[in-house]
Enzyme design. Structure first.
Site, PDB file in Angstrom:
ATOM      1  N   ARG A 181       0.858  -1.178   0.027  1.00 49.30           N
ATOM      2  CA  ARG A 181      -0.049  -0.063  -0.026  1.00 49.30           C
ATOM      3  C   ARG A 181       0.917   1.512  -0.171  1.00 49.30           C
ATOM      4  NH1 ARG A 181      -1.766  -3.534   3.946  1.00 49.30           N
ATOM      5  NH2 ARG A 181      -3.854  -4.540   3.601  1.00 49.30           N
ATOM      6  N   LYS A 205      -2.153  -2.329   8.129  1.00 50.13           N
ATOM      7  CA  LYS A 205      -3.301  -2.195   9.041  1.00 50.13           C
ATOM      8  C   LYS A 205      -3.288  -2.687  10.174  1.00 50.13           C
ATOM      9  CE  LYS A 205      -6.323  -1.406   5.073  1.00 50.13           C
ATOM     10  NZ  LYS A 205      -7.648  -1.693   4.234  1.00 50.13           N
ATOM     11  N   HIS A 276      -2.938   2.305  -5.861  1.00 53.63           N
ATOM     12  CA  HIS A 276      -3.248   0.914  -5.624  1.00 53.63           C
ATOM     13  C   HIS A 276      -3.378   0.323  -6.944  1.00 53.63           C
ATOM     14  CE1 HIS A 276      -4.538  -0.582  -1.739  1.00 53.63           C
ATOM     15  NE2 HIS A 276      -5.459  -0.939  -2.322  1.00 53.63           N
ATOM     16  N   ARG A 279      -0.523  -2.034  -6.761  1.00 52.85           N
ATOM     17  CA  ARG A 279      -0.872  -3.102  -5.908  1.00 52.85           C
ATOM     18  C   ARG A 279      -1.784  -4.359  -6.454  1.00 52.85           C
ATOM     19  NH1 ARG A 279      -1.055  -4.579  -0.344  1.00 52.85           N
ATOM     20  NH2 ARG A 279      -3.158  -5.024   0.445  1.00 52.85           N
ATOM     21  N   HIS A 302      -3.111  -9.202   3.700  1.00 50.17           N
ATOM     22  CA  HIS A 302      -4.502  -9.516   3.779  1.00 50.17           C
ATOM     23  C   HIS A 302      -4.824 -10.133   4.987  1.00 50.17           C
ATOM     24  CE1 HIS A 302      -5.455  -8.555  -0.688  1.00 50.17           C
ATOM     25  NE2 HIS A 302      -5.256  -7.344  -0.045  1.00 50.17           N
ATOM     26  N   TYR A 311      -8.453 -11.234  -7.066  1.00 52.11           N
ATOM     27  CA  TYR A 311      -7.439 -11.329  -7.869  1.00 52.11           C
ATOM     28  C   TYR A 311      -7.319 -12.527  -8.672  1.00 52.11           C
ATOM     29  CZ  TYR A 311      -5.793  -7.307  -5.436  1.00 52.11           C
ATOM     30  OH  TYR A 311      -5.704  -6.116  -4.837  1.00 52.11           O
TER      31      TYR A 311
END
Length: 330
Positions: A181, A205, A276, A279, A302, A311
């Site tokens: 990110r 995150k 993004h 990414r 993730h 994806y």
């Protein structure tokens, strides 16, 4: 059930100013923000977004009133309906539903409510559109564009311009090489990147850290920036930041977005915009190259495999398009 009149329409407009909540609602919001920060280890950005979403709910249901103790499921549904009518994206609506669900559950656990009206609230289905992904040739052209800017800057006498070009090339290479990110890349300190081992330690995150590898081109670009570019921008305010802005402070997300958008616009054959995109592209290219889904999940950071699975759909669509173009009986 609340006897308050149902609010509709104007308070849900995206551009409308949001009135301050009542003193009690404000106190509950602050206590909840403390809970998210210190007990749930949520990032400041997430806490700020949840607080804003809940203030929006309070302003829509009953401006200036004590809302959170009385709001019911019909209030919540009316709030979502008004936002949908105002044209907010489904992703925004889904995030606001998540904010309300976690908040109402916390209120009940804390004994501030005896019920949880959000249990009967349905989250809107996410948009079915797939992320923009660059083809291999487009990716090479984007990175070549960055190298061309370095070559152009080296012909001049502006040390700052040369340093900025080296930085931008390194940032683009690292974004694509790691699938990180943009906030993770600009947050990197010098010690977070090991050029010998070709690994970077990213903080994602929830302050979760992960170590991701990167290849030779990214290592060379980061080395050039570190040795020949960064010293030209270094100031007493730079600290340990790996990537610096033109004034010597830590590079910002908006600056990176502007660089990526200029590069993507220069390609002339894609509507993709924003960091993004790289990414998404990195993840899709990894799967196209044979990486398994779990590996891609770990690289992207993730928490749920379901997030990574989008994806696989992108890769299948690319495969299907190639089949249609190449097979004589497609």
């Amino acid at each position: 059930m609340s006897t308050r009149p149902r609010a509709t329409g104007p308070a849900a407009e995206p551009s409308a100013a949001v009135p301050a909540p009542s003193p009690r609602d404000a106190a509950w919001l602050e206590a909840y923000a403390e809970h998210l920060t210190h007990e749930r280890n949520r990032s400041p950005r997430t806490v700020s977004a949840y607080r804003a979403d809940l203030r929006h709910l309070a302003a829509h249901v009953g401006p200036g009133q004590d809302v959170f103790a009385e709001v019911d499921v019909e209030d919540l549904r009316g709030w979502l309906a008004a936002m949908a009518h105002a044209g907010l994206a489904r992703t925004t609506l889904a995030r606001r539903v998540a904010a309300v669900r976690t908040f109402m559950a916390w209120l009940r656990r804390e004994g501030l409510r005896h019920d949880d009206p959000a249990l009967r609230l349905r989250s809107p289905r996410p948009d079915s559109s797939l992320p923009h992904v660059l083809q291999d040739l487009q990716t090479r052209r984007l990175l070549d564009w960055a190298e061309a800017r370095v070559a152009e800057a080296e012909e001049g006498d502006d040390a700052v311009a040369r340093a900025v070009a080296l930085r931008d090339a390194a940032v683009l290479e690292l974004l694509y090489a790691t699938g990180a990110r943009v906030a993770e890349v600009v947050a990197l300190d010098r010690d977070d990147v090991d050029l010998e081992r070709r690994v970077a330690t990213l903080t994602g995150k929830g302050d979760r850290q992960r170590t991701v590898p990167f290849g030779g081109p990214a290592a060379r670009a980061v080395h050039l920036w570190s040795s020949a570019g960064r010293p030209a921008l270094l100031t007493g305010e730079s600290g340990p930041a790996l990537f610096l802005g033109a004034r010597g402070g830590r590079l910002g997300v908006r600056q990176v977005r502007a660089v990526v958008d200029r590069g993507l616009e220069a390609l002339g054959d894609t509507a993709a915009r924003g960091p993004h995109t790289l990414r998404h592209t990195a993840a899709t290219h990894l799967l196209d190259g044979g990486a398994d889904l779990r590996t891609v999940q770990e690289l992207l950071g993730h928490s749920s495999l379901r997030t990574t699975q989008v994806y696989t759909h992108v890769s299948i669509d690319r495969l299907r398009e190639g089949y249609r173009q190449a097979h004589p009986r497609a």
